[in-house]
Motif scaffolding. Sequence first.
Motif: not given
Length: 175
Positions: A120-146
Amino acid sequence: MAAVIGALLPERAIVVDEALTSGVGLMELTSGAPLHDWLSLTGGAIGDGLPMALGAAVACPDRPVIGIQADGSAMYTISALWSYAREQLDITTIVCDNGSYAILQHELERVGAASDGQRAGQLLDLGGPGLDFVALATGMGVPATRATTAEELADQLRRALAAPGPHLIDAVLRR
């Protein structure tokens, strides 16, 4: 994060608030900012922040839109970023990246179900794999930084607000 947004909020901005658990202090620390409008959840559901910012930018193309977006709920409607880029909408999205569905964890605690095991705890964790919002945004054409510090966030927010079109800042928050 709230202090940076309050200090840099431009006049006539439309703030779309789906910061959820990361939004502590946002209302207070933006109350002295130039006049702006505030849109937020009406309660009970998550995932409406990105499409709400899209709607605000389409409805008011002459006004900057700043979306303050929780990372977990961003994943419900992440495809909105593609529309931001396609329409070249003036939306700056700040992702509150704490690596978890913290709002859901709080709700489990409120109903006494927070100790229902490791899975149940794992279902609330966004790791494994972690999310890369810079890559997600860039992949959709939105310039992104961290940003990992308040100073980085301030610098990146200044630059995003000064340039037309969509931008995303992945604001990595301490857990």
